[in-house]
Design a protein around this motif. Structure first.
Motif, PDB file in Angstrom:
ATOM      1  N   SER A   1      49.943  54.515  25.594  1.00 37.01           N
ATOM      2  CA  SER A   1      51.162  54.256  26.373  1.00 37.01           C
ATOM      3  C   SER A   1      50.804  53.837  27.794  1.00 37.01           C
ATOM      4  O   SER A   1      49.775  54.219  28.331  1.00 37.01           O
ATOM      5  N   ILE A   2      51.686  53.043  28.379  1.00 35.91           N
ATOM      6  CA  ILE A   2      51.478  52.537  29.735  1.00 35.91           C
ATOM      7  C   ILE A   2      51.910  53.616  30.713  1.00 35.91           C
ATOM      8  O   ILE A   2      53.056  54.062  30.694  1.00 35.91           O
ATOM      9  N   THR A   3      50.986  54.058  31.550  1.00 36.53           N
ATOM     10  CA  THR A   3      51.312  55.110  32.518  1.00 36.53           C
ATOM     11  C   THR A   3      51.602  54.558  33.906  1.00 36.53           C
ATOM     12  O   THR A   3      52.369  55.157  34.652  1.00 36.53           O
ATOM     13  N   SER A   4      50.984  53.429  34.255  1.00 36.56           N
ATOM     14  CA  SER A   4      51.304  52.806  35.542  1.00 36.56           C
ATOM     15  C   SER A   4      50.932  51.329  35.517  1.00 36.56           C
ATOM     16  O   SER A   4      50.102  50.896  34.739  1.00 36.56           O
ATOM     17  N   VAL A   5      51.607  50.592  36.389  1.00 37.12           N
ATOM     18  CA  VAL A   5      51.383  49.154  36.533  1.00 37.12           C
ATOM     19  C   VAL A   5      51.228  48.873  38.017  1.00 37.12           C
ATOM     20  O   VAL A   5      51.991  49.388  38.832  1.00 37.12           O
ATOM     21  N   ARG A   6      50.239  48.073  38.353  1.00 35.39           N
ATOM     22  CA  ARG A   6      50.015  47.704  39.753  1.00 35.39           C
ATOM     23  C   ARG A   6      49.864  46.192  39.834  1.00 35.39           C
ATOM     24  O   ARG A   6      49.113  45.603  39.064  1.00 35.39           O
ATOM     25  N   VAL A   7      50.596  45.582  40.731  1.00 37.91           N
ATOM     26  CA  VAL A   7      50.519  44.138  40.930  1.00 37.91           C
ATOM     27  C   VAL A   7      49.464  43.881  41.999  1.00 37.91           C
ATOM     28  O   VAL A   7      49.639  44.259  43.150  1.00 37.91           O
ATOM     29  N   LEU A   8      48.363  43.251  41.590  1.00 40.26           N
ATOM     30  CA  LEU A   8      47.260  43.005  42.517  1.00 40.26           C
ATOM     31  C   LEU A   8      47.474  41.751  43.357  1.00 40.26           C
ATOM     32  O   LEU A   8      47.116  41.721  44.527  1.00 40.26           O
ATOM     33  N   GLN A   9      48.016  40.714  42.742  1.00 41.55           N
ATOM     34  CA  GLN A   9      48.268  39.458  43.442  1.00 41.55           C
ATOM     35  C   GLN A   9      49.655  38.961  43.073  1.00 41.55           C
ATOM     36  O   GLN A   9      50.077  39.118  41.933  1.00 41.55           O
ATOM     37  N   TYR A  10      50.304  38.378  44.044  1.00 40.30           N
ATOM     38  CA  TYR A  10      51.599  37.754  43.804  1.00 40.30           C
ATOM     39  C   TYR A  10      51.858  36.744  44.912  1.00 40.30           C
ATOM     40  O   TYR A  10      51.275  36.837  45.982  1.00 40.30           O
TER      41      TYR A  10
END
Length: 160
Positions: free
Chosen positions: A95-104
């Motif tokens: 399961s996905i516990t966290s998401v982090r956007v590194l570049q945008y």
């Protein structure tokens, strides 16, 4: 005579409303909104944290660390019309516990404003759906497309 007075009053009202409408949040508000999202939206960087200097991050991914918190996997860099998008995901027991956007995309104030509103929605939708099968954010089509492609590549690499 009545029509002219009504027309002038209507025109004056429309002009007052038009000139009092604020079209942007401004740079500081958009940046503060992105920063306030509990660190899930990291600043736009050319390489993700932990990448050795001098190496390219395009199309690369580290399986990351397998710790008690889960496995961290970095998705491919997806180049959009307005800039690169790259996502990092932490999975634990499938399961996905966290998401982090590194570049945008953040090269101009409008991109910063759009992404300050869109990225938290995309991250929350991913956590709720536990997959990359989420809806795009209206008004942030390019960022949404890049996000979805990067998150899917991260999940594919993680085997989730």
């Amino acid at each position: 005579m009545r029509r002219i007075i009504f027309w002038l009053a209507s025109t004056a009202t429309v002009l007052v409303l038009l000139f009092s409408y604020h079209t942007s949040l401004g740079l500081s508000t958009a940046t503060a909104t992105a920063a306030a999202y509990s660190g899930s939206v990291a600043g736009s960087t050319t390489t993700p944290p932990g990448t050795p200097s001098g190496s390219s991050s395009a199309g690369t991914s580290g399986s990351g660390s397998g710790s008690a918190k889960g496995t961290t996997t970095t998705g491919n860099v997806v180049y959009t019309r307005y800039g690169p998008v790259q996502v990092q995901v932490v999975t634990s027991s499938g399961s996905i516990t966290s998401v982090r956007v590194l570049q945008y995309p953040s090269s101009d104030p409008r991109s910063q404003q759009i992404n300050a509103e869109a990225l938290p929605v995309l991250v929350q939708e991913t956590l709720d759906a536990q997959s990359a099968s989420i809806d795009m954010v209206s008004g942030a089509t390019y960022t949404s497309d890049g996000y979805l492609r990067s998150i899917q590549s991260a999940l594919d690499k993680a085997g989730a």
